[in-house]
Design a protein around this motif. Structure first.
Motif, PDB file in Angstrom:
ATOM      1  N   CYS A   1     -27.987 -22.616  17.553  1.00 55.23           N
ATOM      2  CA  CYS A   1     -28.817 -22.713  17.148  1.00 55.23           C
ATOM      3  C   CYS A   1     -29.933 -23.828  17.347  1.00 55.23           C
ATOM      4  N   GLY A   2     -29.650 -24.406  15.964  1.00 53.73           N
ATOM      5  CA  GLY A   2     -30.339 -26.101  15.865  1.00 53.73           C
ATOM      6  C   GLY A   2     -29.747 -26.981  16.631  1.00 53.73           C
ATOM      7  N   CYS A   3     -28.557 -27.152  16.704  1.00 50.59           N
ATOM      8  CA  CYS A   3     -27.370 -28.065  17.546  1.00 50.59           C
ATOM      9  C   CYS A   3     -26.952 -27.483  18.534  1.00 50.59           C
ATOM     10  N   ILE A   4     -26.127 -28.405  19.150  1.00 49.46           N
ATOM     11  CA  ILE A   4     -25.281 -28.120  20.714  1.00 49.46           C
ATOM     12  C   ILE A   4     -23.860 -28.752  20.352  1.00 49.46           C
ATOM     13  N   PRO A   5     -22.728 -28.905  20.576  1.00 42.78           N
ATOM     14  CA  PRO A   5     -22.192 -29.743  20.279  1.00 42.78           C
ATOM     15  C   PRO A   5     -22.452 -31.020  21.552  1.00 42.78           C
ATOM     16  N   ARG A   6     -21.933 -32.337  21.122  1.00 47.36           N
ATOM     17  CA  ARG A   6     -21.939 -34.035  21.834  1.00 47.36           C
ATOM     18  C   ARG A   6     -21.564 -33.338  23.538  1.00 47.36           C
ATOM     19  N   SER A   7     -20.352 -32.852  23.752  1.00 46.50           N
ATOM     20  CA  SER A   7     -19.092 -32.343  24.209  1.00 46.50           C
ATOM     21  C   SER A   7     -20.547 -31.182  25.661  1.00 46.50           C
ATOM     22  N   LEU A   8     -21.325 -31.127  25.314  1.00 49.83           N
ATOM     23  CA  LEU A   8     -22.422 -30.450  26.006  1.00 49.83           C
ATOM     24  C   LEU A   8     -23.477 -32.074  27.039  1.00 49.83           C
ATOM     25  N   CYS A   9     -23.728 -33.013  26.540  1.00 47.97           N
ATOM     26  CA  CYS A   9     -24.515 -33.524  26.525  1.00 47.97           C
ATOM     27  C   CYS A   9     -24.153 -34.789  28.193  1.00 47.97           C
ATOM     28  N   ARG A  10     -25.290 -34.895  28.355  1.00 46.27           N
ATOM     29  CA  ARG A  10     -24.953 -35.789  29.515  1.00 46.27           C
ATOM     30  C   ARG A  10     -24.071 -34.645  30.473  1.00 46.27           C
ATOM     31  N   ASP A  11     -23.968 -33.713  30.539  1.00 45.56           N
ATOM     32  CA  ASP A  11     -23.160 -33.196  31.874  1.00 45.56           C
ATOM     33  C   ASP A  11     -23.737 -32.560  33.158  1.00 45.56           C
ATOM     34  N   HIS A  12     -25.357 -32.699  33.442  1.00 43.59           N
ATOM     35  CA  HIS A  12     -26.034 -32.211  34.273  1.00 43.59           C
ATOM     36  C   HIS A  12     -27.002 -30.975  34.244  1.00 43.59           C
ATOM     37  N   THR A  13     -26.001 -30.436  33.024  1.00 41.07           N
ATOM     38  CA  THR A  13     -27.009 -28.803  32.834  1.00 41.07           C
ATOM     39  C   THR A  13     -27.471 -28.958  31.154  1.00 41.07           C
ATOM     40  N   GLN A  14     -28.790 -28.306  31.859  1.00 36.90           N
ATOM     41  CA  GLN A  14     -29.876 -28.119  30.190  1.00 36.90           C
ATOM     42  C   GLN A  14     -29.240 -27.396  29.287  1.00 36.90           C
ATOM     43  N   HIS A  15     -29.392 -28.005  28.171  1.00 36.38           N
ATOM     44  CA  HIS A  15     -28.530 -27.034  27.098  1.00 36.38           C
ATOM     45  C   HIS A  15     -29.753 -27.078  25.645  1.00 36.38           C
ATOM     46  N   CYS A  16     -30.407 -28.336  26.198  1.00 34.91           N
ATOM     47  CA  CYS A  16     -32.187 -27.811  24.553  1.00 34.91           C
ATOM     48  C   CYS A  16     -33.033 -27.468  26.083  1.00 34.91           C
ATOM     49  N   SER A  17     -33.790 -27.099  25.312  1.00 35.93           N
ATOM     50  CA  SER A  17     -34.977 -26.749  25.912  1.00 35.93           C
ATOM     51  C   SER A  17     -36.076 -27.951  26.076  1.00 35.93           C
ATOM     52  N   ASP A  18     -35.838 -28.876  25.260  1.00 37.14           N
ATOM     53  CA  ASP A  18     -36.354 -30.206  25.608  1.00 37.14           C
ATOM     54  C   ASP A  18     -35.915 -31.611  26.252  1.00 37.14           C
ATOM     55  N   TRP A  19     -33.986 -30.602  27.054  1.00 36.61           N
ATOM     56  CA  TRP A  19     -33.825 -31.285  28.007  1.00 36.61           C
ATOM     57  C   TRP A  19     -33.167 -33.009  27.365  1.00 36.61           C
ATOM     58  N   SER A  20     -33.229 -32.783  26.280  1.00 35.89           N
ATOM     59  CA  SER A  20     -32.820 -34.315  25.313  1.00 35.89           C
ATOM     60  C   SER A  20     -31.431 -34.470  25.334  1.00 35.89           C
ATOM     61  N   ASP A  21     -30.640 -33.463  25.698  1.00 34.94           N
ATOM     62  CA  ASP A  21     -29.296 -32.548  25.877  1.00 34.94           C
ATOM     63  C   ASP A  21     -28.386 -33.709  26.614  1.00 34.94           C
ATOM     64  N   GLU A  22     -29.559 -33.679  27.906  1.00 36.34           N
ATOM     65  CA  GLU A  22     -29.647 -35.231  29.319  1.00 36.34           C
ATOM     66  C   GLU A  22     -29.834 -36.213  29.395  1.00 36.34           C
ATOM     67  N   TYR A  23     -30.798 -36.665  28.656  1.00 30.11           N
ATOM     68  CA  TYR A  23     -31.679 -37.716  28.800  1.00 30.11           C
ATOM     69  C   TYR A  23     -31.215 -38.560  27.624  1.00 30.11           C
ATOM     70  N   SER A  24     -31.476 -37.505  26.053  1.00 32.59           N
ATOM     71  CA  SER A  24     -31.375 -39.079  24.827  1.00 32.59           C
ATOM     72  C   SER A  24     -30.195 -38.959  24.020  1.00 32.59           C
ATOM     73  N   CYS A  25     -29.981 -37.458  24.349  1.00 34.47           N
ATOM     74  CA  CYS A  25     -28.040 -38.397  23.373  1.00 34.47           C
ATOM     75  C   CYS A  25     -27.427 -38.764  24.422  1.00 34.47           C
ATOM     76  N   PRO A  26     -26.366 -39.032  23.235  1.00 36.83           N
ATOM     77  CA  PRO A  26     -25.616 -40.542  23.794  1.00 36.83           C
ATOM     78  C   PRO A  26     -24.213 -39.724  24.413  1.00 36.83           C
ATOM     79  N   GLY A  27     -24.174 -38.156  24.170  1.00 35.58           N
ATOM     80  CA  GLY A  27     -23.007 -38.186  24.769  1.00 35.58           C
ATOM     81  C   GLY A  27     -21.634 -37.736  23.450  1.00 35.58           C
ATOM     82  N   PRO A  28     -20.484 -37.731  24.745  1.00 39.40           N
ATOM     83  CA  PRO A  28     -19.653 -36.985  23.357  1.00 39.40           C
ATOM     84  C   PRO A  28     -18.841 -38.568  22.422  1.00 39.40           C
TER      85      PRO A  28
END
Length: 162
Positions: A135-162
């Motif tokens: 819903c409003g959060c995703i597991p950090r393990s999904l960050c920087r995995d080259h797949t969009q999980h956030c509508s604003d792409w922050s999981d790929e560009y802002s999230c520091p990763g797992p």
């Protein structure tokens, strides 16, 4: 150590408490993972709410699978075990509320106005999710995995990763 919150006794049940076999009232407790639990008759075992009426006897005497309590769910369950979803006809176990997963199917178990959950925990990234399971959060393990999980792409560009 389990925290125990009496919900009544066999003679004068508090609102929402259901009498269990042996005349004892249902009692809530807090599990080791800080979730709502069901206190077994031995007053030692605190099982997660979602383990009640799941077809597996978890309490030593089987009170978590009591036929009368499990027959007409959620009406016969103690109220502390039940959380309502945005759709009033839908429900989840109370320990599934604010767990990061979209258990209700409409995110009402994770987002306001139905539920007030704390901010995302340390293993989570806050974002408007594109994945139905969150819903409003995703597991950090999904960050920087080259797949969009956030509508604003922050999981790929802002999230520091797992």
């Amino acid at each position: 150590m389990n925290k125990i919150f009496p919900q009544g006794d066999g003679n004068d049940n508090a609102a929402g408490a259901k009498a269990l076999p042996g005349g004892e009232g249902a009692q809530t407790c807090v599990t080791a993972t800080n979730r709502t639990g069901f206190l077994c008759h031995d007053r030692r075992a605190c099982i997660p709410a979602s383990r009640v009426c799941d077809g597996v006897r978890t309490c030593a005497h089987g009170e978590d699978e009591d036929e009368a309590m499990c027959r007409d769910m959620p009406q016969n369950l103690p109220s502390f075990l039940v959380a309502r979803c945005g759709d009033p006809s839908s429900w989840i176990y109370s320990d599934q509320k604010c767990d990061g997963a979209n258990n209700c199917g409409d995110c009402s178990d994770e987002l306001s106005p139905v539920t007030a959950c704390p901010p995302c925990g340390p293993g989570w990234w806050p974002c408007p999710s594109t994945v139905f399971g969150y819903c409003g959060c995703i597991p950090r393990s999904l960050c920087r995995d080259h797949t969009q999980h956030c509508s604003d792409w922050s999981d790929e560009y802002s999230c520091p990763g797992p």
